[in-house]
Design a protein around this motif. Structure first.
Motif, PDB file in Angstrom:
ATOM      1  N   ILE A 159       0.655  -1.178   0.047  1.00  0.00           N
ATOM      2  CA  ILE A 159       0.113   0.354   0.324  1.00  0.00           C
ATOM      3  C   ILE A 159       1.047   0.472  -0.011  1.00  0.00           C
ATOM      4  CG2 ILE A 159      -1.659   1.747   1.579  1.00  0.00           C
ATOM      5  CD1 ILE A 159      -2.207  -1.428   2.050  1.00  0.00           C
ATOM      6  N   ASN A 160       1.622   0.972   0.576  1.00  0.00           N
ATOM      7  CA  ASN A 160       2.673   2.538   0.807  1.00  0.00           C
ATOM      8  C   ASN A 160       3.659   2.509  -0.191  1.00  0.00           C
ATOM      9  OD1 ASN A 160       3.848   4.664   2.249  1.00  0.00           O
ATOM     10  ND2 ASN A 160       5.731   3.515   2.130  1.00  0.00           N
ATOM     11  N   ALA A 161       3.476   1.042  -1.218  1.00  0.00           N
ATOM     12  CA  ALA A 161       4.807   1.453  -2.558  1.00  0.00           C
ATOM     13  C   ALA A 161       3.086   2.129  -3.649  1.00  0.00           C
ATOM     14  CB  ALA A 161       4.806   0.448  -3.163  1.00  0.00           C
ATOM     15  N   LEU A 162       2.226   1.988  -3.926  1.00  0.00           N
ATOM     16  CA  LEU A 162       1.319   1.881  -4.509  1.00  0.00           C
ATOM     17  C   LEU A 162       0.502   3.241  -3.925  1.00  0.00           C
ATOM     18  CD1 LEU A 162      -0.226  -1.448  -4.852  1.00  0.00           C
ATOM     19  CD2 LEU A 162       1.795  -0.050  -6.621  1.00  0.00           C
ATOM     20  N   THR A 163       0.617   3.842  -3.113  1.00  0.00           N
ATOM     21  CA  THR A 163       0.291   4.993  -2.754  1.00  0.00           C
ATOM     22  C   THR A 163       0.111   6.345  -3.579  1.00  0.00           C
ATOM     23  OG1 THR A 163      -0.221   4.887  -0.214  1.00  0.00           O
ATOM     24  CG2 THR A 163      -0.417   6.956  -0.973  1.00  0.00           C
ATOM     25  N   PRO A 164       1.623   6.769  -4.561  1.00  0.00           N
ATOM     26  CA  PRO A 164       1.630   7.744  -4.995  1.00  0.00           C
ATOM     27  C   PRO A 164       0.864   7.004  -6.610  1.00  0.00           C
ATOM     28  CG  PRO A 164       3.620   7.347  -4.264  1.00  0.00           C
ATOM     29  CD  PRO A 164       3.101   6.139  -3.886  1.00  0.00           C
ATOM     30  N   TRP A 165       0.863   5.994  -6.840  1.00  0.00           N
ATOM     31  CA  TRP A 165       0.311   6.120  -7.721  1.00  0.00           C
ATOM     32  C   TRP A 165      -0.896   6.344  -8.015  1.00  0.00           C
ATOM     33  CZ3 TRP A 165      -2.915   1.331  -9.352  1.00  0.00           C
ATOM     34  CH2 TRP A 165      -2.885   1.914 -10.799  1.00  0.00           C
ATOM     35  N   LEU A 166      -1.737   5.780  -6.819  1.00  0.00           N
ATOM     36  CA  LEU A 166      -2.982   5.563  -6.446  1.00  0.00           C
ATOM     37  C   LEU A 166      -3.865   7.193  -6.720  1.00  0.00           C
ATOM     38  CD1 LEU A 166      -3.810   2.325  -4.052  1.00  0.00           C
ATOM     39  CD2 LEU A 166      -4.264   2.623  -6.155  1.00  0.00           C
ATOM     40  N   GLN A 167      -2.709   7.641  -6.028  1.00  0.00           N
ATOM     41  CA  GLN A 167      -3.142   9.692  -6.460  1.00  0.00           C
ATOM     42  C   GLN A 167      -3.231   9.899  -7.315  1.00  0.00           C
ATOM     43  OE1 GLN A 167      -0.984  10.908  -3.199  1.00  0.00           O
ATOM     44  NE2 GLN A 167      -1.952  10.569  -1.423  1.00  0.00           N
ATOM     45  N   ARG A 168      -2.052   9.512  -8.167  1.00  0.00           N
ATOM     46  CA  ARG A 168      -2.200  10.197  -9.503  1.00  0.00           C
ATOM     47  C   ARG A 168      -3.835   9.553 -10.397  1.00  0.00           C
ATOM     48  NH1 ARG A 168       2.695   8.319 -12.200  1.00  0.00           N
ATOM     49  NH2 ARG A 168       3.398   7.383 -10.197  1.00  0.00           N
ATOM     50  N   VAL A 169      -3.986   8.038  -9.833  1.00  0.00           N
ATOM     51  CA  VAL A 169      -4.822   7.500 -10.909  1.00  0.00           C
ATOM     52  C   VAL A 169      -6.201   8.271  -9.901  1.00  0.00           C
ATOM     53  CG1 VAL A 169      -6.449   5.527 -11.328  1.00  0.00           C
ATOM     54  CG2 VAL A 169      -4.279   6.197 -11.076  1.00  0.00           C
ATOM     55  N   GLY A 170      -6.273   9.444  -9.036  1.00  0.00           N
ATOM     56  CA  GLY A 170      -7.798   9.970  -8.648  1.00  0.00           C
ATOM     57  C   GLY A 170      -8.155   8.882  -7.432  1.00  0.00           C
ATOM     58  N   PHE A 171      -7.737   7.603  -6.500  1.00  0.00           N
ATOM     59  CA  PHE A 171      -7.824   7.353  -5.131  1.00  0.00           C
ATOM     60  C   PHE A 171      -7.134   8.665  -4.158  1.00  0.00           C
ATOM     61  CE2 PHE A 171      -8.657   3.377  -7.564  1.00  0.00           C
ATOM     62  CZ  PHE A 171      -9.648   3.312  -6.966  1.00  0.00           C
TER      63      PHE A 171
END
Length: 64
Positions: free
Chosen positions: A15-27
């Motif tokens: 989750i920590n690794a994917l957080t920046p990518w998820l924020q760019r997607v809109g989450f």
């Protein structure tokens, strides 16, 4: 018991690794995700994003 600790630890790392990518997607920017300042810190409660991700994971688990 140690297996659960390992699974939780790995999930938190993922989750920590994917957080920046998820924020760019809109989450994290959905209605129902709360950001506020309190005691000099910025706090973030991703209620709606957590529900949406939970539904996606459960759908994937049902398919598999």
């Amino acid at each position: 018991m140690i297996r659960w600790f390992i699974v939780v630890f790995l999930a938190l790392l993922l989750i920590n690794a994917l957080t920046p990518w998820l924020q760019r997607v809109g989450f994290g920017k959905l209605p129902g995700d709360f950001r506020f300042r309190w005691l000099g810190r910025e706090w973030f409660l991703p209620v709606t994003s957590t529900i949406v991700l939970s539904l996606l994971v459960s759908l994937v688990a049902k398919v598999i």
